[in-house]
Design a protein around this motif. Structure first.
Motif, PDB file in Angstrom:
ATOM      1  N   LEU A  46      38.061  98.857  50.831  1.00 48.35           N
ATOM      2  CA  LEU A  46      37.948  99.204  49.152  1.00 48.35           C
ATOM      3  C   LEU A  46      37.053 100.792  49.194  1.00 48.35           C
ATOM      4  O   LEU A  46      36.335 100.715  49.360  1.00 48.35           O
ATOM      5  CB  LEU A  46      36.962  97.910  48.517  1.00 48.35           C
ATOM      6  CG  LEU A  46      37.265  96.593  48.862  1.00 48.35           C
ATOM      7  CD1 LEU A  46      35.860  95.482  48.203  1.00 48.35           C
ATOM      8  CD2 LEU A  46      38.494  96.107  48.011  1.00 48.35           C
ATOM      9  N   ASP A  47      37.806 100.940  48.146  1.00 48.64           N
ATOM     10  CA  ASP A  47      37.280 102.656  47.578  1.00 48.64           C
ATOM     11  C   ASP A  47      36.541 102.591  46.250  1.00 48.64           C
ATOM     12  O   ASP A  47      36.657 103.427  45.360  1.00 48.64           O
ATOM     13  CB  ASP A  47      38.240 103.550  47.948  1.00 48.64           C
ATOM     14  CG  ASP A  47      39.413 103.547  47.751  1.00 48.64           C
ATOM     15  OD1 ASP A  47      39.238 102.673  46.643  1.00 48.64           O
ATOM     16  OD2 ASP A  47      40.010 104.783  47.114  1.00 48.64           O
ATOM     17  N   ASP A  48      36.885 101.013  45.443  1.00 54.02           N
ATOM     18  CA  ASP A  48      36.550 101.554  43.725  1.00 54.02           C
ATOM     19  C   ASP A  48      36.285  99.920  43.734  1.00 54.02           C
ATOM     20  O   ASP A  48      36.823  98.709  44.076  1.00 54.02           O
ATOM     21  CB  ASP A  48      37.549 101.318  43.091  1.00 54.02           C
ATOM     22  CG  ASP A  48      37.626 101.820  41.613  1.00 54.02           C
ATOM     23  OD1 ASP A  48      36.429 100.920  41.206  1.00 54.02           O
ATOM     24  OD2 ASP A  48      38.259 102.248  40.467  1.00 54.02           O
ATOM     25  N   PHE A  49      35.242  99.295  43.082  1.00 53.51           N
ATOM     26  CA  PHE A  49      34.915  98.286  43.074  1.00 53.51           C
ATOM     27  C   PHE A  49      35.172  97.330  41.567  1.00 53.51           C
ATOM     28  O   PHE A  49      34.636  96.804  41.151  1.00 53.51           O
ATOM     29  CB  PHE A  49      33.153  98.267  42.913  1.00 53.51           C
ATOM     30  CG  PHE A  49      32.723  97.944  44.229  1.00 53.51           C
ATOM     31  CD1 PHE A  49      33.600  97.774  45.519  1.00 53.51           C
ATOM     32  CD2 PHE A  49      31.629  98.550  44.500  1.00 53.51           C
ATOM     33  CE1 PHE A  49      33.288  97.742  47.040  1.00 53.51           C
ATOM     34  CE2 PHE A  49      31.396  98.888  45.874  1.00 53.51           C
ATOM     35  CZ  PHE A  49      32.164  98.609  46.408  1.00 53.51           C
ATOM     36  N   SER A  50      35.875  98.112  40.619  1.00 53.47           N
ATOM     37  CA  SER A  50      36.276  97.961  39.508  1.00 53.47           C
ATOM     38  C   SER A  50      37.568  97.095  38.505  1.00 53.47           C
ATOM     39  O   SER A  50      37.811  96.797  38.206  1.00 53.47           O
ATOM     40  CB  SER A  50      35.983  99.623  38.227  1.00 53.47           C
ATOM     41  OG  SER A  50      37.231 100.418  38.620  1.00 53.47           O
ATOM     42  N   GLY A  51      38.372  97.584  40.019  1.00 46.76           N
ATOM     43  CA  GLY A  51      39.849  97.329  39.444  1.00 46.76           C
ATOM     44  C   GLY A  51      40.002  95.645  40.091  1.00 46.76           C
ATOM     45  O   GLY A  51      39.183  95.006  40.072  1.00 46.76           O
ATOM     46  N   GLU A  52      40.988  94.473  39.632  1.00 47.10           N
ATOM     47  CA  GLU A  52      41.127  93.662  39.751  1.00 47.10           C
ATOM     48  C   GLU A  52      41.281  92.847  41.470  1.00 47.10           C
ATOM     49  O   GLU A  52      40.583  92.216  41.537  1.00 47.10           O
ATOM     50  CB  GLU A  52      42.804  92.596  38.781  1.00 47.10           C
ATOM     51  CG  GLU A  52      42.949  91.018  38.597  1.00 47.10           C
ATOM     52  CD  GLU A  52      44.081  91.413  37.987  1.00 47.10           C
ATOM     53  OE1 GLU A  52      44.043  89.844  38.309  1.00 47.10           O
ATOM     54  OE2 GLU A  52      44.220  91.553  37.313  1.00 47.10           O
ATOM     55  N   ARG A  53      41.723  93.898  42.022  1.00 44.84           N
ATOM     56  CA  ARG A  53      42.160  93.659  43.308  1.00 44.84           C
ATOM     57  C   ARG A  53      40.609  93.596  44.150  1.00 44.84           C
ATOM     58  O   ARG A  53      39.558  92.670  44.729  1.00 44.84           O
ATOM     59  CB  ARG A  53      42.926  93.838  44.133  1.00 44.84           C
ATOM     60  CG  ARG A  53      44.845  93.867  43.052  1.00 44.84           C
ATOM     61  CD  ARG A  53      45.332  94.943  44.715  1.00 44.84           C
ATOM     62  NE  ARG A  53      45.858  94.305  45.585  1.00 44.84           N
ATOM     63  CZ  ARG A  53      46.130  94.969  46.235  1.00 44.84           C
ATOM     64  NH1 ARG A  53      46.200  96.446  46.432  1.00 44.84           N
ATOM     65  NH2 ARG A  53      46.120  95.170  48.306  1.00 44.84           N
ATOM     66  N   ALA A  54      39.701  94.279  43.976  1.00 46.59           N
ATOM     67  CA  ALA A  54      38.964  94.632  43.965  1.00 46.59           C
ATOM     68  C   ALA A  54      37.540  93.354  44.042  1.00 46.59           C
ATOM     69  O   ALA A  54      36.645  93.305  44.657  1.00 46.59           O
ATOM     70  CB  ALA A  54      37.587  95.732  44.124  1.00 46.59           C
ATOM     71  N   ARG A  55      37.341  93.043  42.868  1.00 46.33           N
ATOM     72  CA  ARG A  55      36.834  91.827  41.973  1.00 46.33           C
ATOM     73  C   ARG A  55      37.288  90.179  42.605  1.00 46.33           C
ATOM     74  O   ARG A  55      36.159  89.904  43.297  1.00 46.33           O
ATOM     75  CB  ARG A  55      36.736  92.016  40.603  1.00 46.33           C
ATOM     76  CG  ARG A  55      36.159  92.357  40.263  1.00 46.33           C
ATOM     77  CD  ARG A  55      35.573  92.866  37.991  1.00 46.33           C
ATOM     78  NE  ARG A  55      37.920  92.066  37.751  1.00 46.33           N
ATOM     79  CZ  ARG A  55      37.748  93.703  37.183  1.00 46.33           C
ATOM     80  NH1 ARG A  55      37.605  94.997  37.544  1.00 46.33           N
ATOM     81  NH2 ARG A  55      38.755  93.471  36.393  1.00 46.33           N
ATOM     82  N   ASP A  56      38.114  90.477  43.203  1.00 47.95           N
ATOM     83  CA  ASP A  56      38.954  89.319  43.645  1.00 47.95           C
ATOM     84  C   ASP A  56      38.434  89.215  45.105  1.00 47.95           C
ATOM     85  O   ASP A  56      37.961  88.377  45.701  1.00 47.95           O
ATOM     86  CB  ASP A  56      40.581  88.929  43.810  1.00 47.95           C
ATOM     87  CG  ASP A  56      40.967  88.139  44.372  1.00 47.95           C
ATOM     88  OD1 ASP A  56      40.674  86.766  44.206  1.00 47.95           O
ATOM     89  OD2 ASP A  56      41.698  88.418  45.698  1.00 47.95           O
ATOM     90  N   VAL A  57      38.531  90.742  45.933  1.00 44.18           N
ATOM     91  CA  VAL A  57      37.788  90.609  47.211  1.00 44.18           C
ATOM     92  C   VAL A  57      36.435  90.224  47.448  1.00 44.18           C
ATOM     93  O   VAL A  57      35.544  89.351  48.007  1.00 44.18           O
ATOM     94  CB  VAL A  57      38.093  91.755  48.434  1.00 44.18           C
ATOM     95  CG1 VAL A  57      37.430  91.491  49.347  1.00 44.18           C
ATOM     96  CG2 VAL A  57      39.252  92.286  48.043  1.00 44.18           C
ATOM     97  N   LEU A  58      35.617  91.275  46.338  1.00 44.12           N
ATOM     98  CA  LEU A  58      34.361  90.726  46.589  1.00 44.12           C
ATOM     99  C   LEU A  58      33.624  89.581  45.651  1.00 44.12           C
ATOM    100  O   LEU A  58      32.468  89.210  46.304  1.00 44.12           O
ATOM    101  CB  LEU A  58      33.493  91.460  45.042  1.00 44.12           C
ATOM    102  CG  LEU A  58      33.456  93.116  45.583  1.00 44.12           C
ATOM    103  CD1 LEU A  58      33.289  94.441  44.310  1.00 44.12           C
ATOM    104  CD2 LEU A  58      32.656  93.858  46.806  1.00 44.12           C
ATOM    105  N   GLY A  59      34.272  89.072  45.154  1.00 45.16           N
ATOM    106  CA  GLY A  59      34.201  87.433  44.917  1.00 45.16           C
ATOM    107  C   GLY A  59      34.003  86.147  46.556  1.00 45.16           C
ATOM    108  O   GLY A  59      32.976  85.473  46.208  1.00 45.16           O
ATOM    109  N   ARG A  60      34.671  86.476  46.892  1.00 43.16           N
ATOM    110  CA  ARG A  60      35.017  85.929  48.113  1.00 43.16           C
ATOM    111  C   ARG A  60      34.525  86.555  49.699  1.00 43.16           C
ATOM    112  O   ARG A  60      34.440  86.072  50.299  1.00 43.16           O
ATOM    113  CB  ARG A  60      36.562  85.335  48.343  1.00 43.16           C
ATOM    114  CG  ARG A  60      37.010  85.183  47.260  1.00 43.16           C
ATOM    115  CD  ARG A  60      38.862  84.854  47.886  1.00 43.16           C
ATOM    116  NE  ARG A  60      39.172  86.027  47.479  1.00 43.16           N
ATOM    117  CZ  ARG A  60      40.416  86.782  49.097  1.00 43.16           C
ATOM    118  NH1 ARG A  60      40.456  86.059  50.209  1.00 43.16           N
ATOM    119  NH2 ARG A  60      40.906  87.701  48.050  1.00 43.16           N
ATOM    120  N   THR A  61      33.660  88.124  49.143  1.00 47.70           N
ATOM    121  CA  THR A  61      32.883  88.099  50.241  1.00 47.70           C
ATOM    122  C   THR A  61      31.223  88.065  50.543  1.00 47.70           C
ATOM    123  O   THR A  61      31.225  87.592  49.410  1.00 47.70           O
ATOM    124  CB  THR A  61      33.508  89.944  50.379  1.00 47.70           C
ATOM    125  OG1 THR A  61      34.412  89.664  50.139  1.00 47.70           O
ATOM    126  CG2 THR A  61      32.384  90.331  51.270  1.00 47.70           C
TER     127      THR A  61
END
Length: 342
Positions: A46-61
């Motif tokens: 990830l190089d950006d935490f604002s996108g939908e894909r990033a939020r999905d990954v962060l939600g499971r991390t």
């Protein structure tokens, strides 16, 4: 509804850093090593935490493995990462991406600062020894003359026997330099307002005041972090106290030293300098230091580069494994020390 644990039983992890850092650090062997101690989520970096894909990954991390160029872990990013409990940084300073919100939430943090300190310390010691022998100046003269001087006419000021080296700050790097200098016939002085005489003695050095450090040292090596209190810490008075033909080495941050005062001393030919950092980071093309024979400028290369990056990721893999086993970090970053970090 809570996200179930990964079937492997390993902590769910994600990588966050710039594309350039990912290319430099994350070869197939490194990714395989991380995969052995944690369950990496996708997308892999990830190089950006604002996108939908990033939020999905962060939600499971549960664990974030970060590197240079990691976006700030601010309140918005943390809100998207309710399971996040730890951050393992594959570089030195965490000030660029960890925000007060991380510490308020009690996230555990590890850094590879100690690993990154070693190549900086190695560079510093190499430059101390080269400067003591006047290697660069004598090599330049040898090349110009195509003949050698009589070694028996070498000035007594040249050499590394009983040199006095002053270390400015007992930081990670400063301590490693002290350690690496132990085999040599060199007296080491230390100035660090947070290290008293007993603490310095435990390191095998002598604690002195800032002005005394410059007054009594043949070579002074700067290792202080850049903080409001250390900006311009080395000024005209300290530089003037450095003995004729003394050497200043700076591998920390350029702004710790008064650049104008330093330039005046070097241009006058009174002292020599080895600068891996300057203020600004790259001096303007017409800056007088570029053409001074008593100034060696290197492009901020002392820290981990090339094959030394593997040391950083090896430490990070080890830290992830320790954390996953419930053993805690070997290189934790404490919240009460953040204000003093580089």
């Amino acid at each position: 509804m809570p996200t179930p644990p990964h079937p492997s039983g390993l902590p769910s992890a994600a990588l966050a850093m710039s594309p350039g850092a990912a290319d430099a650090l994350l070869g197939p062997d490194v990714l395989a090593a991380f995969a052995g101690v944690c369950a990496l989520r996708h997308p892999p970096v990830l190089d950006d935490f604002s996108g939908e894909r990033a939020r999905d990954v962060l939600g499971r991390t549960e664990l974030l493995i970060t590197g240079w160029g990691c976006p700030p872990l601010d309140e918005a990013a943390l809100a998207a990462a309710p399971r996040l409990r730890a951050v393992v940084h594959t570089a030195g300073s965490v000030r660029g991406h960890l925000t007060p919100a991380c510490w308020e939430r009690g996230i555990e943090v590890s850094s590879a600062a100690a690993a990154n300190a070693l190549p900086v310390a190695e560079y510093t010691v190499a430059m101390i020894l080269l400067a003591g022998k006047h290697v660069l100046e004598r090599a330049r003269a040898f090349k110009a003359a195509r003949d050698r001087d009589d070694p028996l006419t070498t000035p007594r000021a040249i050499g590394n026997y009983r040199r006095t080296v002053g270390i400015l700050s007992a930081s990670h790097v400063g301590r490693r330099v002290i350690e690496l200098l132990r085999p040599y016939d060199i007296e080491v002085l230390l100035h660090d307002p947070y290290v008293d005489g007993a603490g310095a003695a435990a390191l095998g050095v002598r604690a002195v005041g800032l002005d005394e450090l410059f007054r009594h040292s043949d070579i002074v090596s700067v290792h202080a972090p850049l903080l409001p209190a250390t900006r311009g810490l080395v000024g005209r008075r300290q530089l003037a106290a450095l003995r004729e033909d003394g050497v200043l080495i700076n591998t920390a941050r350029g702004a710790v030293v008064d650049q104008d005062a330093l330039t005046e001393e070097v241009v006058a030919g009174r002292i020599r300098v080895v600068l891996d950092v300057t203020e600004p980071e790259v001096l303007p093309p017409g800056h007088p230091l570029w053409d001074c024979e008593n100034a060696l400028l290197t492009p901020h290369l002392a820290g981990s580069q090339g094959n030394e990056w593997r040391r950083l990721t090896d430490v990070a893999v080890s830290e992830v494994a320790r954390w996953a086993a419930g053993e805690g970090f070997a290189h934790p970053v404490r919240a009460d020390r953040v204000a003093f970090l580089a």
